[in-house]
Motif scaffolding. Sequence first.
Motif, mmCIF file in Angstrom:
data_model
loop_
_atom_site.group_PDB
_atom_site.id
_atom_site.type_symbol
_atom_site.label_atom_id
_atom_site.label_comp_id
_atom_site.label_asym_id
_atom_site.label_seq_id
_atom_site.Cartn_x
_atom_site.Cartn_y
_atom_site.Cartn_z
ATOM 1 N N ALA A 218 1.172 -1.161 -0.526
ATOM 2 C CA ALA A 218 -0.248 0.315 0.067
ATOM 3 C C ALA A 218 0.958 1.198 -0.180
ATOM 4 O O ALA A 218 1.995 1.054 0.200
ATOM 5 N N THR A 258 -14.007 -5.335 5.984
ATOM 6 C CA THR A 258 -12.498 -4.606 6.367
ATOM 7 C C THR A 258 -11.850 -4.872 7.380
ATOM 8 O O THR A 258 -12.024 -5.940 8.566
ATOM 9 N N ARG A 271 -6.265 0.421 8.431
ATOM 10 C CA ARG A 271 -7.718 -0.173 8.063
ATOM 11 C C ARG A 271 -7.161 -1.089 6.859
ATOM 12 O O ARG A 271 -7.358 0.430 5.354
ATOM 13 N N ILE A 272 -8.352 -2.013 6.654
ATOM 14 C CA ILE A 272 -7.654 -1.668 4.957
ATOM 15 C C ILE A 272 -9.188 -2.561 4.047
ATOM 16 O O ILE A 272 -9.807 -3.725 4.400
ATOM 17 N N GLU A 274 -12.069 -3.672 1.411
ATOM 18 C CA GLU A 274 -12.391 -3.779 -0.035
ATOM 19 C C GLU A 274 -13.282 -2.720 -0.549
ATOM 20 O O GLU A 274 -14.125 -3.506 -1.294
ATOM 21 N N SER A 288 -7.752 -1.803 -3.087
ATOM 22 C CA SER A 288 -8.628 -1.447 -1.348
ATOM 23 C C SER A 288 -7.696 -0.324 -1.545
ATOM 24 O O SER A 288 -7.207 0.608 -1.764
ATOM 25 N N VAL A 290 -6.970 2.064 2.445
ATOM 26 C CA VAL A 290 -6.275 1.760 3.166
ATOM 27 C C VAL A 290 -5.633 2.650 3.895
ATOM 28 O O VAL A 290 -5.732 4.218 3.251
ATOM 29 N N CYS A 302 -4.158 3.758 -1.155
ATOM 30 C CA CYS A 302 -4.452 3.012 -1.538
ATOM 31 C C CYS A 302 -3.844 1.519 -1.653
ATOM 32 O O CYS A 302 -2.000 1.997 -1.287
ATOM 33 N N GLY A 303 -4.514 0.544 -1.805
ATOM 34 C CA GLY A 303 -3.578 -1.268 -1.809
ATOM 35 C C GLY A 303 -3.479 -1.960 -2.725
ATOM 36 O O GLY A 303 -4.592 -1.850 -3.145
#
Length: 416
Positions: A218, A258, A271-272, A274, A288, A290, A302-303
């Motif tokens: 990320a 999450t 915190r990630i 979708e 994702s 982030v 972003c991840g």
Amino acid sequence: MTDLRVPVLIPLVLIPFLAAVLNPAAAEPATRTISGQLTYLQRIALTPDSLVVVEFRAKDDQALTDETRFGTEGRQVPLPFALQVPRNTSGQIRSAIWSGGRPAWISDPVAITADDEPLEVGTLRLQPITPMGFTTIMHCGETEIEIGAIDDHLRLRVDGKTIDLQPTPAASGAKFAAQDDPETFFWSQGNSALVSVAGEPLPECVAAVPVEQAPFRARGNEPGWNMTMSGEQIVLSLDYGTREIKAKLPEPVETNGTRVYSLPEQNLSIRISEHLCSDTMTGMPYPSTVALEIEDQRLTGCGGEPSTLLEGEEWTVRSLAGEPVPDEVSVTINFLENDRVAGSSGCNRFMGGYALTGEGLSFGQIAGTMMACPELQMQTEQRFLGLLQDVNRFEVTRDGGLRLITTDNARISAER
């Protein structure tokens, strides 16, 4: 009267000739000559170490009955060849050119009908090939299979057979089936797969070696940061690389798509989610969203890998630069493993490569078949391929649509 019998000395060189005269059947050659030449349309020079291979396989058992191999020694296509094939034997010939120790070009098989006369097959057209990539050994109960990628299709090896599989629509996962036998397929289900050969399903297939989970990466801007989660470790670089945190990765708490990772010793929470995310500087989409909470800061970014938004089920192109694709014309694009792309350009099949960088998306040289089609299809194809070469970025809409955007801001719009 004296009987003078003088022995006649026959020169050795005449013995084969006399044998043929006395036994005409023995004079018939056991083989016939099949000749032709190899070429390709792409303007790509062969390397000096290139090797040409042309083989003939009998129709009944696909046994190799003759082949010729020769180095190009600096020569370029067209390249002539000749084979000695058993008389009155049906089969097929196929050719390939190796460069740098790897197969680079290959022709489609050409059927040969049994006869006893020499045959000139004309020009065999070669197409660029990619060796099997990401080859995986899988165990399906007691049966071992090998699966790998070649251009826009998969190659399955099972029980001594080699079967080429083409992409086919599926409700989930990625499915590939034999072109002439839909009951022969490979259906990926993540780390496992369903495989059927001629309608006979195999037990569930799993990788022979456990699949290593790819690192999760990320990044964010203002201030710049990036993060890598790999195995049981997290590495977080903050403030444009001036500060780094390394720690053991805890088990996450998952709620409604999450994942939350808490690292109290580092005063850090991750915190990630979708949810689709776009980089604030480049506009590159990521799968994702982030958020980091560290000390008194909250950082967002972003991840995941942008390629996962492109790969999977084939995209159907609906409009080109704002003009709808005619209903009777099929334009599709499929992003494959190993940075390969393939699909239908409106008339012909195409294949090539693509690249994702921090700046955006681009397509490399595109190769295609050479069929002629009605004018509407040809016009659509030319428009699509022209736009494709000018693409420099992409977007994924909230409803799951794809937008390939050119340097002039024209769009190729597609959906699944």
